[in-house]
Scaffold this motif. Structure first.
Motif, PDB file in Angstrom:
ATOM      1  N   ALA A   1      -2.577  48.197  48.479  1.00  0.00           N
ATOM      2  CA  ALA A   1      -1.508  48.410  47.499  1.00  0.00           C
ATOM      3  C   ALA A   1      -1.997  48.139  46.086  1.00  0.00           C
ATOM      4  O   ALA A   1      -1.683  48.896  45.151  1.00  0.00           O
ATOM      5  N   LYS A   2      -2.754  47.063  45.903  1.00  0.00           N
ATOM      6  CA  LYS A   2      -3.275  46.754  44.560  1.00  0.00           C
ATOM      7  C   LYS A   2      -4.225  47.844  44.083  1.00  0.00           C
ATOM      8  O   LYS A   2      -4.157  48.283  42.921  1.00  0.00           O
ATOM      9  N   ASN A   3      -5.111  48.276  44.957  1.00  0.00           N
ATOM     10  CA  ASN A   3      -6.064  49.315  44.557  1.00  0.00           C
ATOM     11  C   ASN A   3      -5.353  50.635  44.290  1.00  0.00           C
ATOM     12  O   ASN A   3      -5.703  51.362  43.353  1.00  0.00           O
ATOM     13  N   PHE A   4      -4.368  50.936  45.098  1.00  0.00           N
ATOM     14  CA  PHE A   4      -3.587  52.151  44.881  1.00  0.00           C
ATOM     15  C   PHE A   4      -2.937  52.130  43.501  1.00  0.00           C
ATOM     16  O   PHE A   4      -2.980  53.120  42.761  1.00  0.00           O
ATOM     17  N   TRP A   5      -2.318  51.016  43.154  1.00  0.00           N
ATOM     18  CA  TRP A   5      -1.673  50.895  41.841  1.00  0.00           C
ATOM     19  C   TRP A   5      -2.679  51.205  40.742  1.00  0.00           C
ATOM     20  O   TRP A   5      -2.361  51.925  39.782  1.00  0.00           O
TER      21      TRP A   5
ATOM     22  N   THR B   1     -11.277  53.609  47.575  1.00  0.00           N
ATOM     23  CA  THR B   1     -11.726  54.996  47.533  1.00  0.00           C
ATOM     24  C   THR B   1     -10.529  55.878  47.157  1.00  0.00           C
ATOM     25  O   THR B   1      -9.537  55.922  47.883  1.00  0.00           O
ATOM     26  N   ASP B   2     -10.630  56.539  46.033  1.00  0.00           N
ATOM     27  CA  ASP B   2      -9.518  57.325  45.504  1.00  0.00           C
ATOM     28  C   ASP B   2      -9.461  58.683  46.192  1.00  0.00           C
ATOM     29  O   ASP B   2     -10.320  59.533  45.997  1.00  0.00           O
ATOM     30  N   THR B   3      -8.427  58.872  47.014  1.00  0.00           N
ATOM     31  CA  THR B   3      -8.218  60.150  47.722  1.00  0.00           C
ATOM     32  C   THR B   3      -6.873  60.756  47.355  1.00  0.00           C
ATOM     33  O   THR B   3      -6.302  61.530  48.127  1.00  0.00           O
ATOM     34  N   LEU B   4      -6.362  60.422  46.168  1.00  0.00           N
ATOM     35  CA  LEU B   4      -5.002  60.824  45.816  1.00  0.00           C
ATOM     36  C   LEU B   4      -4.883  62.253  45.307  1.00  0.00           C
ATOM     37  O   LEU B   4      -3.779  62.807  45.287  1.00  0.00           O
ATOM     38  N   ASP B   5      -5.986  62.850  44.877  1.00  0.00           N
ATOM     39  CA  ASP B   5      -5.895  64.206  44.316  1.00  0.00           C
ATOM     40  C   ASP B   5      -5.233  65.152  45.310  1.00  0.00           C
ATOM     41  O   ASP B   5      -5.632  65.245  46.473  1.00  0.00           O
ATOM     42  N   GLY B   6      -4.221  65.861  44.843  1.00  0.00           N
ATOM     43  CA  GLY B   6      -3.546  66.848  45.670  1.00  0.00           C
ATOM     44  C   GLY B   6      -2.447  66.302  46.542  1.00  0.00           C
ATOM     45  O   GLY B   6      -1.738  67.076  47.189  1.00  0.00           O
ATOM     46  N   LEU B   7      -2.254  64.975  46.560  1.00  0.00           N
ATOM     47  CA  LEU B   7      -1.200  64.406  47.389  1.00  0.00           C
ATOM     48  C   LEU B   7       0.146  64.480  46.674  1.00  0.00           C
ATOM     49  O   LEU B   7       0.231  64.459  45.450  1.00  0.00           O
ATOM     50  N   HIS B   8       1.198  64.524  47.470  1.00  0.00           N
ATOM     51  CA  HIS B   8       2.560  64.479  46.947  1.00  0.00           C
ATOM     52  C   HIS B   8       2.830  63.044  46.498  1.00  0.00           C
ATOM     53  O   HIS B   8       2.807  62.109  47.292  1.00  0.00           O
ATOM     54  N   ALA B   9       3.101  62.882  45.201  1.00  0.00           N
ATOM     55  CA  ALA B   9       3.145  61.542  44.618  1.00  0.00           C
ATOM     56  C   ALA B   9       4.225  60.667  45.242  1.00  0.00           C
ATOM     57  O   ALA B   9       3.941  59.578  45.756  1.00  0.00           O
ATOM     58  N   ASN B  10       5.461  61.128  45.222  1.00  0.00           N
ATOM     59  CA  ASN B  10       6.534  60.249  45.675  1.00  0.00           C
ATOM     60  C   ASN B  10       6.601  60.122  47.188  1.00  0.00           C
ATOM     61  O   ASN B  10       7.346  59.293  47.699  1.00  0.00           O
ATOM     62  N   GLN B  11       5.835  60.907  47.900  1.00  0.00           N
ATOM     63  CA  GLN B  11       5.732  60.684  49.342  1.00  0.00           C
ATOM     64  C   GLN B  11       4.905  59.441  49.616  1.00  0.00           C
ATOM     65  O   GLN B  11       5.071  58.809  50.658  1.00  0.00           O
TER      66      GLN B  11
ATOM     67  N   PHE C   1       4.694  52.969  61.113  1.00  0.00           N
ATOM     68  CA  PHE C   1       4.580  53.878  59.978  1.00  0.00           C
ATOM     69  C   PHE C   1       3.249  53.719  59.242  1.00  0.00           C
ATOM     70  O   PHE C   1       3.087  54.246  58.146  1.00  0.00           O
ATOM     71  N   ASP C   2       2.318  53.002  59.828  1.00  0.00           N
ATOM     72  CA  ASP C   2       0.986  52.894  59.223  1.00  0.00           C
ATOM     73  C   ASP C   2       0.350  54.276  59.111  1.00  0.00           C
ATOM     74  O   ASP C   2       0.222  54.988  60.121  1.00  0.00           O
ATOM     75  N   LEU C   3      -0.047  54.660  57.914  1.00  0.00           N
ATOM     76  CA  LEU C   3      -0.824  55.874  57.708  1.00  0.00           C
ATOM     77  C   LEU C   3      -2.246  55.403  57.452  1.00  0.00           C
ATOM     78  O   LEU C   3      -2.653  55.135  56.321  1.00  0.00           O
ATOM     79  N   ASP C   4      -3.001  55.280  58.540  1.00  0.00           N
ATOM     80  CA  ASP C   4      -4.264  54.544  58.497  1.00  0.00           C
ATOM     81  C   ASP C   4      -5.278  55.121  57.524  1.00  0.00           C
ATOM     82  O   ASP C   4      -5.981  54.379  56.836  1.00  0.00           O
ATOM     83  N   ARG C   5      -5.369  56.445  57.442  1.00  0.00           N
ATOM     84  CA  ARG C   5      -6.391  56.993  56.560  1.00  0.00           C
ATOM     85  C   ARG C   5      -6.103  56.666  55.090  1.00  0.00           C
ATOM     86  O   ARG C   5      -7.017  56.469  54.300  1.00  0.00           O
ATOM     87  N   LEU C   6      -4.832  56.568  54.742  1.00  0.00           N
ATOM     88  CA  LEU C   6      -4.471  56.203  53.370  1.00  0.00           C
ATOM     89  C   LEU C   6      -4.698  54.718  53.136  1.00  0.00           C
ATOM     90  O   LEU C   6      -5.259  54.317  52.109  1.00  0.00           O
ATOM     91  N   ILE C   7      -4.271  53.900  54.073  1.00  0.00           N
ATOM     92  CA  ILE C   7      -4.455  52.453  53.938  1.00  0.00           C
ATOM     93  C   ILE C   7      -5.944  52.119  53.841  1.00  0.00           C
ATOM     94  O   ILE C   7      -6.382  51.362  52.957  1.00  0.00           O
ATOM     95  N   ASP C   8      -6.736  52.684  54.751  1.00  0.00           N
ATOM     96  CA  ASP C   8      -8.157  52.348  54.791  1.00  0.00           C
ATOM     97  C   ASP C   8      -8.878  52.804  53.537  1.00  0.00           C
ATOM     98  O   ASP C   8      -9.728  52.089  52.992  1.00  0.00           O
ATOM     99  N   ALA C   9      -8.547  54.003  53.056  1.00  0.00           N
ATOM    100  CA  ALA C   9      -9.190  54.505  51.837  1.00  0.00           C
ATOM    101  C   ALA C   9      -8.856  53.623  50.647  1.00  0.00           C
ATOM    102  O   ALA C   9      -9.740  53.236  49.868  1.00  0.00           O
ATOM    103  N   CYS C  10      -7.584  53.287  50.498  1.00  0.00           N
ATOM    104  CA  CYS C  10      -7.188  52.460  49.353  1.00  0.00           C
ATOM    105  C   CYS C  10      -7.712  51.036  49.490  1.00  0.00           C
ATOM    106  O   CYS C  10      -8.090  50.416  48.483  1.00  0.00           O
ATOM    107  N   ALA C  11      -7.752  50.513  50.695  1.00  0.00           N
ATOM    108  CA  ALA C  11      -8.303  49.173  50.882  1.00  0.00           C
ATOM    109  C   ALA C  11      -9.771  49.124  50.487  1.00  0.00           C
ATOM    110  O   ALA C  11     -10.270  48.110  49.989  1.00  0.00           O
ATOM    111  N   ALA C  12     -10.476  50.248  50.688  1.00  0.00           N
ATOM    112  CA  ALA C  12     -11.884  50.344  50.295  1.00  0.00           C
ATOM    113  C   ALA C  12     -12.036  50.779  48.841  1.00  0.00           C
ATOM    114  O   ALA C  12     -13.156  50.995  48.370  1.00  0.00           O
TER     115      ALA C  12
END
Length: 935
Positions: A541-545, A507-517, A494-505
């Motif tokens: 996870a820390k950066n995402f928070w 890099t905020d890519t959350l605009d327009g995403l479905h929040a609770n997904q 279930f790794d969603l690599d583009r999300l993991i990699d962006a947040c690990a770096a």
């Protein structure tokens, strides 16, 4: 050179060599229940729900409402969709509706999710209270789901019910079952009679009693209801446009037996309902002989794939190679065909007397045995368990964009069921629940491990259809019990690599995403870090928070607008009726809690208090209801918004998480260090901790948040440990701690933990924590004039039907400390209730249906001190900062003189900058000197 192995293949190979951790057990007062082993990476450990008992207060009151709801609810209603899907008897149970049923939004494509939530709620209720009623319901559900899985694994079997004569077969709605007849069933007869007893249980149009054809061009059928809701017979060799038809005149009643018969002889066709001829066509040119031998000969299923399967019971289906007379058809009303002049059908005759197996004998003498089948294929694969077919999961694999009317988050629903089963096992030690959960993961692994990485990445990135909730967290938890390498390998799929990699770096890519997904994805990734040691998961996870808090957070702790994230930092610009989906707060709390186990940054528990004491508490209505849990979906922050506690007819995702929240309010009040050397008090909540390992209890006695502090009393025995008391970030002054009446030395800092050094605590030792509240405002990031009011941890909302932001001034009688509360008037006898300009302000956490204003428009048109008006307009700088803002930014003031000094220096600066006249400046200073202030 051999080609490099894909990362996933290497991972799976490595996992196969991992050792299985031993299953651990925790002693309870009831039974030995399994626990998920705490990861070694956690520097803190939680207590079990049974270890923390809530005392009287707002949490206990809300929880009681939910406990009563769960205790009284008939779980057979939830099991209805599972039993129906497996072709089992539903015992007359009625699904709750909304999303949990066949008729809800998107054709009920999320059904089953709410059952998982309910299992979790029951498990938490039992773990907390020990009330056997919850355990009994859990066992009923687990037993039923075990039967369902077994039924899904085999070919469909007869569901025998009371018939018109003897027994009948029922096609339960949602079972997707039909009866397949042999190709020779019509026998090429030019004249024919087809007769059946039907007892429909649903009013869907175009359900077929029978449909014999090759496709959608060449067929004959009898529909229980046509597009107008009445019976219709049709025969054609040219598709719908060439149908020669007979239409009834009235709808068949539901849940009652009706007799239908069609005769064709020469050019005349007649349709009979309950023995009466209701339609006759004397110009027919087609009969069964004109159709030849047909491939699809079905009872209950249409050759048009979009038509629904017949739901109801069938009895006495006969086909004669002649047209029966009206008298013969009349005789069929009162006796079985075999006892009438017509006798059994000579082409086919089924009386559905079978009570076992999956076939029906033909009594015509032609031996045309009929077979019960499902429209969605053969038996499911091992381990599969859902309230809908495997096709929901399989179709997702080829989708490139979301369409929830076809596929609505099957892995999300699987997560809820899986989590409920695991929680059921942990609460009751029921091995059947563990077997079901393990089997589900086995099935998912067999399904997903065959797919290329590119397919998985595409699937998990699809809005709604590809949503999988917190499934990774639950799979890792399961793996910690089973030790099965394929379970951990499944979690990695279930790794969603583009999300993991962006947040690990970062890099905020959350605009327009479905929040609770996306929020619950990260609780899973933290658990994957625990299991694998891969730091990118924890870093991401820390950066995402930090991308959510505070940049996309409303004052109450919630996030999202209409389920989605808007641009970073836009708060005022997104205020609407669809703010703060309740699931988002639930999952942000879980993520905050889990991150705190790794990193004791107080910001995580500050957020936890904010969201728990405001949005989560406020999302539950303060009313008992046996039918619904009464939890908001969107909590809504638009001015004058009235909360909807029964959204979308109930049984939504948010009502599911709301049930869970209300039965685990105590789960984060206390934590302990991994070596048990310290006790963390995270929340000031009336409660009693039983710390069995230490042989002591710790009881908090408080009316917090109505009381500004808490008293902790040690009981039971003696034990040595350090005490860590959270100092909220809003507690900027006056936080004090005493032990047995003596002050504890040290300087508490807002947004930290105050340490009471390790000592041997003895029964009767008392710790008093004083946490002074003050009224403060928090400004919207994109509009400082839009503000929300807090008194200590409590968000105060205006109760007013106006749909425009309330204009609020707060400096008029501000205290020297900077506390704005003196500008409000307390409501006698109602703690935390105030009035301002005729508007009542009350705690957000009160679950009422009053129109509310969570945000107000700050308006300070005049310079006022101590309720004394200077008659000078309050000037503002281009950035919106006013003179009063700048003056009061210097609070707290030691005395009136300190305030006057601040006023004079600020006025001089503004006069020098040309923002205030010399004359008005002097009026301001004089007013400040003459005014009387609250300390």
């Amino acid at each position: 050179m051999a080609p490099a192995l894909p990362r996933r293949t290497l991972l799976q190979a490595a996992l196969l060599g991992t050792a299985a951790p031993a299953m651990t057990y925790a002693a309870t007062g009831r039974a030995a229940a399994a626990t998920v082993p705490a990861p070694s990476a956690w520097t803190l450990r939680p207590f079990e729900l049974k270890d923390v008992e809530l005392g009287p207060g707002v949490f206990a009151a809300k929880r009681r409402l939910m406990l009563d709801h769960g205790r009284g609810y008939d779980v057979n209603r939830l099991l209805q969709v599972f039993r129906a899907g497996a072709g089992l008897s539903t015992g007359g149970a009625v699904a709750p509706g909304g999303w949990e049923g066949l008729d809800g939004e998107a054709n009920g494509n999320l059904r089953g999710h709410y059952t998982g939530h309910f299992l979790t709620m029951l498990s938490q209720s039992y773990a907390s209270t020990g009330d056997q009623a919850y355990a009994d319901k859990i066992r009923t559900m687990v037993g039923a789901l075990t039967e369902v899985r077994d039924a899904l694994r085999r070919d469909p079997r007869v569901l025998s019910v009371t018939g018109r004569f003897g027994t009948a077969h029922e096609n339960v709605r949602g079972s997707y079952q039909y009866i397949d007849l042999r190709a020779a069933v019509l026998g090429g007869a030019p004249a024919i009679t087809l007769s059946a007893w039907v007892k429909p249980t649903h009013d869907a149009n175009w359900t077929r009693v029978f449909d014999f054809g090759d496709n959608t061009t060449r067929y004959l059928y009898l529909a229980a209801r046509n597009g107008s809701g009445v019976p219709r017979f049709a025969i054609t060799t040219g598709g719908p446009g060439g149908e020669q038809a007979l239409n009834g005149t009235a709808a068949l009643p539901l849940d009652r037996w009706s007799h239908l018969a069609v005769t064709i002889s020469g050019s005349t066709g007649t349709l009979y309902v309950n023995g009466a001829a209701v339609a006759r066509n004397t110009s027919m040119t087609l009969n069964p002989a004109a159709l030849g031998t047909l491939r699809n000969n079905w009872l209950g299923r249409s050759n048009f794939s979009a038509d629904p399967v017949f739901a109801g019971a069938l009895d006495e289906f006969n086909i004669w190679s002649r047209a029966l007379t009206a008298a013969e058809i009349t005789a069929l009303q009162n006796d079985p065909a075999s006892a009438t002049p017509a006798g059994r059908g000579d082409l086919a005759s089924y009386d559905f007397s079978e009570t076992t197996g999956g076939t029906f004998a033909d009594a015509s003498g032609r031996g045309l045995t009929a077979t019960l089948r499902r429209t969605w294929g053969g038996p499911s694969h091992p381990g599969f368990l859902a309230a809908y077919p495997e096709t929901q999961f399989i179709e997702l694999e080829s989708m490139t964009s979301g369409d929830y009317t076809k596929v609505w988050a099957p892995y999300y629903t699987a997560h809820k069921i899986l989590k409920g089963l695991l929680d059921a096992h942990l609460a009751t030690d029921d091995d059947r629940a563990l077997d079901l959960a393990s089997g589900m993961c086995d099935w998912m692994h067999s399904q997903l491990s065959k797919l290329p990485d590119a397919t998985l990445q595409r699937m998990w990135g699809i809005f709604s259809s590809g949503e999988f909730g917190g499934i990774v967290e639950t799979i890792v938890d399961l793996h910690s019990i089973t030790g099965r390498a394929e379970h951990l390998a499944l979690a990695k799929l279930f790794d969603l690599d583009r999300l993991i990699d962006a947040c690990a770096a970062n890099t905020d890519t959350l605009d327009g995403l479905h929040a609770n997904q996306h929020i619950p994805i990260f609780t899973g990734y933290v658990r994957l870090y625990d299991a694998t040691g891969e730091t990118r998961y924890l870093t991401a996870a820390k950066n995402f928070w930090g991308m959510v808090v505070p940049h996309r957070m409303y004052g109450i702790g919630g996030t999202s607008t209409a389920e989605f994230w808007k641009a970073r930092g836009v708060i005022a610009g997104t205020i609407s009726d669809t703010n703060a989906e309740s699931c988002c707060a639930y999952n942000m709390l879980k993520l905050s809690r889990m991150l705190f186990f790794h990193d004791q940054d107080p910001k995580y528990m500050d957020y936890y208090e904010r969201a728990l004491y405001n949005q989560v508490l406020g999302s539950k209505q303060d009313k008992a209801d046996a039918e619904k849990p009464l939890v908001t979906y969107f909590i809504g922050l638009r001015p004058g918004h009235v909360r909807d506690y029964t959204p979308k007819q109930g049984t939504t995702c948010c009502e599911g998480t709301g049930m869970e929240s209300a039965t685990k309010y105590q789960d984060s009040v206390y934590f302990k260090k991994a070596d048990s050397s310290a006790l963390y008090v995270n929340l000031y909540s009336p409660s009693t901790l039983t710390w069995s390992e230490k042989g002591v209890t710790v009881t908090q006695t408080t009316d917090y948040p109505r009381e500004q502090g808490s008293t902790l009393t040690v009981g039971g025995g003696s034990a040595a440990f350090e005490l860590k008391l959270r100092v909220p970030s809003w507690a900027t002054s006056g936080f004090r701690v005493t032990v047995n009446g003596s002050a504890v030395s040290g300087t508490p800092a807002a947004g930290s933990y105050f340490t009471v050094p390790s000592r041997t605590w003895r029964s009767g030792d008392t710790i008093r924590v004083t946490v002074p509240f003050r009224l403060r405002v928090e400004k919207a990031l994109d509009d400082p004039s839009l503000q929300t009011l807090f008194y200590g941890p409590v968000n105060l909302v205006g109760r007013d039907a106006s749909t425009s932001h309330l204009q609020v001034g707060l400096y008029g009688n501000a205290a020297l400390s900077g506390d704005l509360l003196p500008s409000l008037t307390p409501v006698p006898g109602r703690p935390l209730h105030y009035t301002l300009n005729g508007v009542e302000f009350a705690p957000f956490h009160e679950g009422t249906e009053d129109p509310t204003h969570a945000y107000v428009r700050r308006s300070e048109p005049k310079v006022v001190f101590g309720n004394t008006d200077s008659e000078v307009a309050n000037p503002a700088k281009p950035d919106g900062t006013t003179l009063l803002d700048e003056i009061w930014a210097g609070a707290p003031f030691a005395n009136k003189g300190a305030l006057v000094t601040r006023v004079r220096s600020t006025v001089n600066s503004w006069v020098s900058a040309g923002l205030l006249s010399q004359v008005d400046g002097q009026k301001v200073v004089t007013t400040a000197q003459n005014a009387r202030y609250v300390d």
